[in-house]
Design a protein around this motif. Structure first.
Motif, PDB file in Angstrom:
ATOM      1  N   VAL A 564      -0.479  -2.177   7.849  1.00 17.59           N
ATOM      2  CA  VAL A 564       0.414  -1.020   7.826  1.00 17.59           C
ATOM      3  C   VAL A 564      -0.212   0.107   8.635  1.00 17.59           C
ATOM      4  N   ARG A 565       0.602   1.036   9.089  1.00 14.64           N
ATOM      5  CA  ARG A 565       0.122   2.203   9.834  1.00 14.64           C
ATOM      6  C   ARG A 565       0.385   3.494   9.086  1.00 14.64           C
ATOM      7  N   ASN A 566       1.601   3.584   8.520  1.00 14.09           N
ATOM      8  CA  ASN A 566       1.988   4.788   7.769  1.00 14.09           C
ATOM      9  C   ASN A 566       1.326   4.710   6.397  1.00 14.09           C
ATOM     10  N   HIS A 567       0.131   5.294   6.284  1.00 16.14           N
ATOM     11  CA  HIS A 567      -0.737   4.993   5.136  1.00 16.14           C
ATOM     12  C   HIS A 567      -1.703   6.146   4.940  1.00 16.14           C
ATOM     13  N   SER A 568      -1.967   6.500   3.691  1.00 16.19           N
ATOM     14  CA  SER A 568      -3.002   7.496   3.409  1.00 16.19           C
ATOM     15  C   SER A 568      -3.476   7.328   1.969  1.00 16.19           C
ATOM     16  N   TRP A 569      -4.572   7.983   1.665  1.00 19.48           N
ATOM     17  CA  TRP A 569      -5.264   7.821   0.382  1.00 19.48           C
ATOM     18  C   TRP A 569      -4.369   8.196  -0.799  1.00 19.48           C
ATOM     19  N   SER A 570      -4.258   7.263  -1.749  1.00 24.56           N
ATOM     20  CA  SER A 570      -3.510   7.465  -2.998  1.00 24.56           C
ATOM     21  C   SER A 570      -2.069   7.902  -2.750  1.00 24.56           C
ATOM     22  N   GLU A 603      -6.323   3.265  -0.247  1.00 19.25           N
ATOM     23  CA  GLU A 603      -7.454   4.045   0.248  1.00 19.25           C
ATOM     24  C   GLU A 603      -7.088   4.649   1.607  1.00 19.25           C
ATOM     25  N   SER A 604      -8.026   5.345   2.224  1.00 18.73           N
ATOM     26  CA  SER A 604      -7.695   6.201   3.368  1.00 18.73           C
ATOM     27  C   SER A 604      -7.381   5.440   4.648  1.00 18.73           C
ATOM     28  N   CYS A 605      -8.178   4.416   4.953  1.00 13.68           N
ATOM     29  CA  CYS A 605      -7.999   3.684   6.211  1.00 13.68           C
ATOM     30  C   CYS A 605      -6.664   2.934   6.207  1.00 13.68           C
ATOM     31  N   PRO A 606      -5.954   2.866   7.317  1.00 19.73           N
ATOM     32  CA  PRO A 606      -4.700   2.097   7.361  1.00 19.73           C
ATOM     33  C   PRO A 606      -4.904   0.658   6.859  1.00 19.73           C
ATOM     34  N   GLY A 607      -4.064   0.256   5.898  1.00 23.53           N
ATOM     35  CA  GLY A 607      -4.158  -1.091   5.353  1.00 23.53           C
ATOM     36  C   GLY A 607      -5.262  -1.275   4.337  1.00 23.53           C
ATOM     37  N   GLN A 608      -5.916  -0.166   3.924  1.00 24.19           N
ATOM     38  CA  GLN A 608      -7.047  -0.258   3.003  1.00 24.19           C
ATOM     39  C   GLN A 608      -6.599  -0.003   1.566  1.00 24.19           C
ATOM     40  N   PHE A 609      -7.063  -0.870   0.645  1.00 28.07           N
ATOM     41  CA  PHE A 609      -6.725  -0.736  -0.770  1.00 28.07           C
ATOM     42  C   PHE A 609      -7.979  -0.920  -1.606  1.00 28.07           C
ATOM     43  N   GLU A 610      -7.944  -0.314  -2.783  1.00 22.99           N
ATOM     44  CA  GLU A 610      -9.091  -0.387  -3.687  1.00 22.99           C
ATOM     45  C   GLU A 610      -8.648  -0.952  -5.035  1.00 22.99           C
ATOM     46  N   PHE A 611      -9.465  -1.867  -5.574  1.00 22.94           N
ATOM     47  CA  PHE A 611      -9.204  -2.493  -6.866  1.00 22.94           C
ATOM     48  C   PHE A 611     -10.412  -2.245  -7.767  1.00 22.94           C
ATOM     49  N   ILE A 612     -10.182  -1.637  -8.927  1.00 25.35           N
ATOM     50  CA  ILE A 612     -11.262  -1.288  -9.838  1.00 25.35           C
ATOM     51  C   ILE A 612     -11.416  -2.373 -10.891  1.00 25.35           C
ATOM     52  N   LEU A 613     -12.607  -2.959 -10.957  1.00 30.55           N
ATOM     53  CA  LEU A 613     -12.873  -4.066 -11.872  1.00 30.55           C
ATOM     54  C   LEU A 613     -13.455  -3.555 -13.190  1.00 30.55           C
ATOM     55  N   PRO A 614     -13.304  -4.323 -14.264  1.00 34.54           N
ATOM     56  CA  PRO A 614     -13.862  -3.904 -15.560  1.00 34.54           C
ATOM     57  C   PRO A 614     -15.381  -4.042 -15.561  1.00 34.54           C
ATOM     58  N   PRO A 615     -16.076  -3.245 -16.386  1.00 34.17           N
ATOM     59  CA  PRO A 615     -17.540  -3.325 -16.456  1.00 34.17           C
ATOM     60  C   PRO A 615     -18.008  -4.521 -17.259  1.00 34.17           C
ATOM     61  N   ILE A 650     -11.703  -0.108  11.667  1.00 35.94           N
ATOM     62  CA  ILE A 650     -11.025   0.804  12.586  1.00 35.94           C
ATOM     63  C   ILE A 650     -11.988   1.957  12.828  1.00 35.94           C
ATOM     64  N   PRO A 651     -12.606   2.027  14.000  1.00 33.00           N
ATOM     65  CA  PRO A 651     -13.720   2.951  14.228  1.00 33.00           C
ATOM     66  C   PRO A 651     -13.435   4.408  13.881  1.00 33.00           C
ATOM     67  N   LYS A 652     -12.229   4.883  14.132  1.00 25.29           N
ATOM     68  CA  LYS A 652     -11.945   6.294  13.897  1.00 25.29           C
ATOM     69  C   LYS A 652     -11.353   6.567  12.519  1.00 25.29           C
ATOM     70  N   ALA A 653     -11.273   5.531  11.675  1.00 29.28           N
ATOM     71  CA  ALA A 653     -10.740   5.697  10.320  1.00 29.28           C
ATOM     72  C   ALA A 653     -11.879   5.589   9.316  1.00 29.28           C
ATOM     73  N   ALA A 654     -11.551   5.852   8.062  1.00 24.17           N
ATOM     74  CA  ALA A 654     -12.555   5.783   7.004  1.00 24.17           C
ATOM     75  C   ALA A 654     -13.116   4.370   6.899  1.00 24.17           C
ATOM     76  N   GLY A 655     -14.376   4.290   6.496  1.00 20.75           N
ATOM     77  CA  GLY A 655     -15.024   3.002   6.360  1.00 20.75           C
ATOM     78  C   GLY A 655     -14.714   2.345   5.020  1.00 20.75           C
ATOM     79  N   THR A 656     -15.247   1.137   4.879  1.00 21.85           N
ATOM     80  CA  THR A 656     -15.017   0.352   3.672  1.00 21.85           C
ATOM     81  C   THR A 656     -16.335   0.153   2.940  1.00 21.85           C
ATOM     82  N   ALA A 657     -16.374   0.579   1.687  1.00 27.86           N
ATOM     83  CA  ALA A 657     -17.570   0.445   0.862  1.00 27.86           C
ATOM     84  C   ALA A 657     -17.329  -0.604  -0.213  1.00 27.86           C
TER      85      ALA A 657
END
Length: 842
Positions: A564-570, A603-615, A650-657
């Motif tokens: 996706v391109r039209n994308h931003s954090w949360s 998440e911030s980078c286009p096409g980026q998503f975050e999944f929070i796992l249980p402890p 994507i060099p100019k977008a947020a990184g992936t941790a």
């Protein structure tokens, strides 16, 4: 016997009767909802005596374990208040651990409670409804006009319509009546004029309606039974009727709460299944007789846990087994309002069931296998059958595991729950964080579990790169042996395969621990912190991925671009909304194997998503992380996408941790732990940022931890974000790391700090340290920069003898050899080739 005890304490359960949990704002409103009612049916002045009862004193002692406080009722409530405010959903999740499904009577109250579907997030299977018939009738009466208030036909028409709709509703699996509370269990066919006369007496002074006239109450029960009978006869739909029986609050007539009064009605409706709730206490034996002689009667063993003493609970279990077939007994908590009612009910029932069944085995009344079958039937299978849930019990890592349980028993339990699994993938993770796999038919895997054969892997793994080349310093001589850890065994989902994965330990020729095994390394350092300092560690992970689609670029080469391109954090943009079905499929797939996400978002980078796992405990948490990543990749592939952990796709977008949360308990030595981590941070970064591309994120202003070794409370521009006492988030971490090594290095550094009683000289930094001048940093104790290259961090670990001794000198030596060889290979590639090479592998 150990296998029996383990099954009783860990088998997933179906809670066949419970109620809504209070919302967080109401969870500590003890004026309206006295917490003492978790163990008492008393109300008002009578409830003042509850703190001196044995059930409440026992509950206080057990809740003190849950909250980590003194076993004093005042201390328990204070600790609870703090936990509710800090992490209410975490408390609920803990209280429902091991619960596969809940059947919810959600019409007890519609005030101050969470909605029906909210409860889904805490169980494997979605919540199902039990419809309370008196509430339905009162709703109908409230909707009739005053002129219709005495119209039995209009009540009949609406009531029949709503009950019939509920019978057809797939979310509804049964019905409930509280006729026992209102007028007693001596249900009889009323005269119609008596029912008509009762209608005028349902209106209360406050304008509400309450069905509490015997003629009307009995009429509603019989109307419902007629509809359930018709559904069973005409279409085969079987939905039981639950009846409150036995103990209740002061509204009840205890004499008329005896289920023996129901015998004529039970005999009249053989097509309908009756569930006698709450152990019918103190009439358990009368209920047991009915469940023995009538094939349509089931006895629920709920509510008395934790309402009566331990001895009384064990007596109730024994009485229920006097003559009742084990296939007619169900379990429920009757959990309501407070999540602790679920926790205490499940805990105390498992304790009582274990005591009774172990005793019967010791006396020769049961064999081990018969006792195990009885426990599994009561906890899960009987409810699964009677309510037509069509579920398979999911064995999740959140369930307690006893070290004495043999691997054979664990495999047997898994296969009973997953009889269609034919193949097992035995997995290990090498020093490049590559997951490697050997696949075995189930019969061959069983031989491995029983130690009838061993699987040897070349020791070249210690020096192997992703393309299977071995570094010049390595050797192809010798082998280690894979030992499966059955606690990590889970089905493969998101892929068309009847298989499961299991993680492994590396063992020597003699079967002993092998230095360099990633899982053993993490387990050992975790154990040292526990045995030497009595500190437990909990870890939890965030999966960040970018979903890419394959394309052909302008040069005619294969490439990846964001999905996706039209994308931003949360943000739920128009493009992101197209991804919702895929994201929900990922969540559902994970839940089906017992990995229940805490949340997910864009998440911030286009096409980026975050999944929070249980402890979980460290090794189990990393196992869960790797399994969850595989599921994300599998589901994405089903949709023609590539899910990548590559740090800067994507060099100019947020990184992936791949941020990790680490908690120590108790937190009394948190300063020394943190001091050790900060002192050894440049060295441990060699494991957390394990490739040259990883250091593209060691920059200021991009919410990745910035460039200086420090910590800050809720500061995302420090490499360690402090969240609460003894709880930190590691920012200098990405998906290319071998996470077993990364977490081992972090915990080992903290262990050093505690062992050496280090003083925390760094102060809580509330700024991006890169924006401060030297004087300002010095005032905060900030003196060390983060490594900016892999070479710098590898030099740091090679100079850190303390961490080397803890992790293993040979491990560190071989790890550095592999990482340098890997870096040399990658640096020889052009940028496009290197990017594609890594994205295809991670």
């Amino acid at each position: 016997m150990d296998s029996l005890k383990h099954l009783i304490q860990s088998h997933p359960l179906i809670d066949n009767h419970a109620h809504n949990i209070l919302s967080r704002p109401s969870a500590t409103n003890y004026t309206k909802y006295p917490f003492e009612q978790i163990t008492s049916e008393a109300h008002g002045p009578a409830l003042q005596n509850a703190p001196s009862t044995l059930p409440l004193l026992r509950a206080a002692n057990q809740l003190a374990e849950l909250y980590g406080c003194a076993p004093d009722w005042t201390a328990v409530k204070a600790a609870r208040d703090e936990l509710v405010q800090r992490d209410y959903e975490g408390l609920v999740r803990r209280c429902l651990e091991g619960t596969h499904a809940v059947l919810l009577d959600d019409l007890l109250s519609d005030e101050d409670v969470e909605g029906f579907e909210w409860h889904d997030r805490f169980t494997v299977s979605e919540t199902k409804r039990i419809v309370r018939i008196e509430s339905v009738a009162e709703k109908v009466l409230a909707g009739l006009s005053k002129d219709d208030g005495s119209s039995l036909e209009k009540l009949r028409g609406e009531f029949v319509r709503l009950i019939s709709e509920a019978i057809a509703d797939l979310k509804v699996v049964g019905f409930k009546t509280v006729v026992c509370y209102r007028t007693g269990l001596n249900v009889q066919q009323p005269a119609e004029d008596a029912v008509v006369g009762a209608l005028s007496r349902t209106l209360q002074q406050d304008g509400s309606y309450r069905v509490e006239d015997k003629a009307l109450n009995d009429w509603l029960v019989l109307q419902t039974l007629d509809l359930l009978k018709e559904a069973k006869v005409s279409s085969g739909v079987n939905k039981p009727l639950q009846l409150h029986t036995g103990l209740g609050d002061a509204d009840i007539s205890l004499v008329l709460a005896n289920p023996a009064y129901l015998q004529p009605v039970i005999a009249q409706y053989p097509e309908v299944d009756f569930v006698l709730l709450h152990s019918s206490y103190p009439y358990t034996r009368e209920a047991g007789y009915l469940a023995c002689v009538y094939p349509n009667v089931y006895l629920d063993l709920g509510e008395v846990f934790p309402m009566v003493s331990r001895d009384a609970q064990e007596s109730i279990v024994r009485d229920s087994l006097d003559i009742v077939p084990s296939t007619r007994l169900l379990w429920s908590t009757d959990g309501h309002y407070f999540p602790e009612t679920f926790w205490l009910g499940n805990k105390q029932f498992r304790q009582a069931l274990e005591t009774v069944l172990v005793d019967y085995v010791n006396r020769g009344d049961y064999t081990i296998e018969q006792a195990k079958n009885t426990a599994a039937e009561i906890l899960f299978h009987n409810s699964n059958k009677i309510y037509n849930l069509n579920q398979q019990p999911q064995y999740t890592s959140s369930l307690p595991v006893r070290s004495s349980l043999s691997s054979t028993d664990a495999l047997d339990a898994f296969m009973r729950a997953n009889p269609d699994v034919k193949y097992i993938w035995m997995q290990w993770v090498d020093y490049t964080a590559t997951i490697r796999v050997r696949v075995f038919p189930i019969l061959e895997f069983a031989k491995i579990v029983r130690k009838q054969r061993r699987i040897g892997i070349s020791l070249a793994v210690f020096w192997m790169l992703q393309d299977d080349t071995v570094t010049p310093e390595g050797s192809t001589t010798g082998q280690f042996y894979m030992e499966p850890d059955l606690s990590s065994l889970r089905r493969n989902v998101g892929i068309d395969s009847k298989s499961a994965t299991v993680m492994t330990y590396w063992r020597s020729e003699e079967g002993t621990e092998l230095e360099g095994c990633p899982r053993t390394t993490l387990q050992n350092v975790t154990n040292k912190l526990k045995t030497e300092h009595d500190i437990d560690v909990t870890c939890g992970f965030e999966i960040e991925v970018v979903l890419m689609k394959p394309v052909t670029n302008a040069n005619g080469d294969e490439d990846f671009v964001p999905c996706v391109r039209n994308h931003s954090w949360s943000n739920m943009t128009s493009d992101t909304r197209r991804m919702v079905p895929l994201l929900e499929e990922i969540s559902d797939s994970l839940a089906s194997i017992g990995i229940n996400l805490e949340q997910f978002h864009a998440e911030s980078c286009p096409g980026q998503f975050e999944f929070i796992l249980p402890p979980n405990s460290p090794v189990a948490a990393v196992d869960t992380l790797l399994k969850a990543r595989q599921v994300v990749v599998n589901v994405a592939e089903q949709h023609g996408l590539r899910a990548t952990l590559y740090p800067r796709p994507i060099p100019k977008a947020a990184g992936t941790a791949s941020h990790a949360h680490v908690s120590i308990s108790p937190a009394t030595k948190e300063d020394s732990f943190l001091a050790g981590v900060l002192e050894h941070y440049p060295a441990l970064v060699s494991f957390t940022l394990s490739q040259e591309i990883s250091y593209d994120r060691v920059k200021a202003g991009i919410w990745a931890g910035s460039e200086w070794v420090t910590f800050g409370t809720q500061n995302r521009e420090t490499p360690i974000r402090k969240i609460s006492p003894g709880h930190w988030e590691i920012k200098s971490l990405d998906g290319l790391a071998n996470m077993y090594f990364a977490m081992a290095a972090f915990i080992a550094a903290g262990y050093v700090g505690i062992t050496e009683q280090k003083e925390l000289t760094n102060k809580d930094c509330q700024y991006d340290a890169a924006t401060l001048n030297d004087t300002e940093r010095a005032a905060l104790g900030i003196t060390t920069k983060l490594p900016k290259t892999l070479a710098q961090s590898l030099s740091a670990i090679e100079s850190d003898r303390t961490l080397q001794d803890l992790l293993g000198p040979e491990l560190v030596k071989n790890y550095c050899i592999v990482k340098r060889a890997e870096s040399k290979k990658l640096s020889a590639m052009d940028e496009y080739t290197r990017r594609m090479w890594l994205m295809e592998k991670y």
